[in-house]
Design a protein around this motif. Structure first.
Motif, short mmCIF file in Angstrom:
data_model
loop_
_atom_site.label_atom_id
_atom_site.label_comp_id
_atom_site.label_asym_id
_atom_site.label_seq_id
_atom_site.Cartn_x
_atom_site.Cartn_y
_atom_site.Cartn_z
N ILE A 1 -69.32 25.28 -20.57
CA ILE A 1 -68.11 24.82 -21.26
C ILE A 1 -66.85 25.45 -20.65
CG2 ILE A 1 -68.26 26.56 -23.09
CD1 ILE A 1 -67.16 24.43 -25.03
N GLU A 2 -66.93 26.72 -20.28
CA GLU A 2 -65.75 27.39 -19.74
C GLU A 2 -65.29 26.75 -18.43
OE1 GLU A 2 -68.58 29.21 -20.37
OE2 GLU A 2 -68.07 30.42 -22.11
N ASP A 3 -66.24 26.30 -17.63
CA ASP A 3 -65.91 25.70 -16.34
C ASP A 3 -65.31 24.30 -16.49
OD1 ASP A 3 -66.97 27.94 -15.04
OD2 ASP A 3 -68.98 27.05 -15.00
N ARG A 4 -65.56 23.67 -17.64
CA ARG A 4 -65.05 22.31 -17.84
C ARG A 4 -63.74 22.26 -18.63
NH1 ARG A 4 -70.55 21.88 -18.66
NH2 ARG A 4 -70.32 21.98 -20.93
N LEU A 5 -63.28 23.40 -19.13
CA LEU A 5 -62.03 23.41 -19.89
C LEU A 5 -60.89 22.87 -19.03
CD1 LEU A 5 -62.28 26.84 -21.72
CD2 LEU A 5 -62.50 24.56 -22.75
N ILE A 6 -60.02 22.10 -19.65
CA ILE A 6 -58.89 21.51 -18.96
C ILE A 6 -57.64 22.28 -19.37
CG2 ILE A 6 -57.54 19.40 -18.65
CD1 ILE A 6 -60.23 17.94 -19.58
N LYS A 7 -57.03 22.95 -18.41
CA LYS A 7 -55.88 23.81 -18.67
C LYS A 7 -54.58 23.03 -18.54
CE LYS A 7 -53.65 28.02 -16.91
NZ LYS A 7 -53.74 29.07 -15.89
N ARG A 8 -53.72 23.16 -19.54
CA ARG A 8 -52.40 22.55 -19.51
C ARG A 8 -51.37 23.60 -19.91
NH1 ARG A 8 -54.78 19.05 -17.20
NH2 ARG A 8 -55.08 16.91 -17.84
N SER A 9 -50.31 23.71 -19.11
CA SER A 9 -49.21 24.62 -19.41
C SER A 9 -48.04 23.83 -19.97
CB SER A 9 -48.78 25.37 -18.15
OG SER A 9 -49.83 26.16 -17.66
N TYR A 10 -47.46 24.37 -21.01
CA TYR A 10 -46.29 23.76 -21.64
C TYR A 10 -45.19 24.81 -21.64
CZ TYR A 10 -49.73 20.34 -23.08
OH TYR A 10 -50.72 19.40 -23.08
N GLY A 11 -44.38 24.75 -20.63
CA GLY A 11 -43.34 25.76 -20.48
C GLY A 11 -43.95 27.06 -19.97
N GLU A 12 -43.20 28.14 -20.16
CA GLU A 12 -43.65 29.44 -19.66
C GLU A 12 -44.54 30.19 -20.64
OE1 GLU A 12 -40.40 31.82 -18.31
OE2 GLU A 12 -39.45 30.15 -17.25
N ASN A 13 -44.54 29.80 -21.91
CA ASN A 13 -45.19 30.62 -22.92
C ASN A 13 -46.40 29.98 -23.61
OD1 ASN A 13 -43.30 32.75 -22.65
ND2 ASN A 13 -41.83 31.49 -23.76
N LEU A 14 -46.73 28.76 -23.27
CA LEU A 14 -47.84 28.12 -23.97
C LEU A 14 -48.82 27.51 -22.97
CD1 LEU A 14 -49.21 27.22 -26.61
CD2 LEU A 14 -47.79 25.16 -26.51
N ILE A 15 -50.04 27.98 -23.04
CA ILE A 15 -51.13 27.41 -22.25
C ILE A 15 -52.19 26.95 -23.23
CG2 ILE A 15 -52.95 27.87 -20.56
CD1 ILE A 15 -51.11 30.05 -19.38
N VAL A 16 -52.63 25.71 -23.09
CA VAL A 16 -53.63 25.14 -23.97
C VAL A 16 -54.82 24.71 -23.12
CG1 VAL A 16 -54.15 23.31 -25.62
CG2 VAL A 16 -51.86 24.32 -25.57
N TYR A 17 -56.00 25.02 -23.60
CA TYR A 17 -57.24 24.59 -22.94
C TYR A 17 -57.88 23.50 -23.79
CZ TYR A 17 -56.86 28.62 -19.88
OH TYR A 17 -56.42 29.53 -18.96
N PHE A 18 -58.10 22.35 -23.19
CA PHE A 18 -58.71 21.22 -23.89
C PHE A 18 -60.16 21.09 -23.48
CE2 PHE A 18 -54.19 20.25 -23.64
CZ PHE A 18 -53.91 19.85 -24.94
N LEU A 19 -60.97 20.62 -24.44
CA LEU A 19 -62.38 20.38 -24.14
C LEU A 19 -62.54 19.15 -23.27
CD1 LEU A 19 -64.06 20.94 -27.62
CD2 LEU A 19 -64.05 22.49 -25.67
#
Length: 128
Positions: free
Chosen positions: A39-57
């Motif tokens: 699961i960790e290898d498949r997480l999709i990383k998205r950055s929103y500005g300098e302070n927010l990083i979200v990982y999607f399944l």
């Protein structure tokens, strides 16, 4: 979840007009706590500005969780979400095997098999 995080969830809910339960921690309550392998290898990383990083399944992991939730909680939103993901037969098979690890009881397995047959995946039910 920590209080600061639930406060942020509520603030976003009010600001964007989202339902109060737009985000939850129910996936953390799985009986065995076994996450899908890789699961960790498949997480999709998205950055929103300098302070927010979200990982999607990834789609695969969404299918695993949605199948488990559908069987555990009954048809409804999770079932609709699962069908919108258009899982392949192999994805449903792998998700079924993972679900059985979460709840190895014979009752859960029977409900899962009945569900798979009802939605046209009897071959998967026969394999598990």
């Amino acid at each position: 979840m920590p209080e600061f995080f639930t406060d942020l969830i509520n603030e976003v809910s009010q600001t964007l007009g989202l339902p109060e339960n737009w985000i939850n921690d129910q996936a953390f309550s799985l009986n065995s706590g076994i996450l899908p392998e890789g699961i960790e290898d498949r997480l999709i990383k998205r950055s929103y500005g300098e302070n927010l990083i979200v990982y999607f399944l990834d789609k695969k992991d969404q299918i695993f969780f949605k199948l488990y939730a559908t069987i555990d909680q009954g048809p409804g939103k999770h079932y609709q979400d699962l069908m919108e993901l258009k899982p392949s037969e192999e994805e449903l098979f792998q998700a079924s095997l993972w679900c059985i690890k979460q709840d190895p009881s014979p009752e859960f397995k029977n409900i899962l098999k009945d569900f798979l047959r009802k939605i046209g995946y009897g071959k998967i039910a026969d394999r598990i």
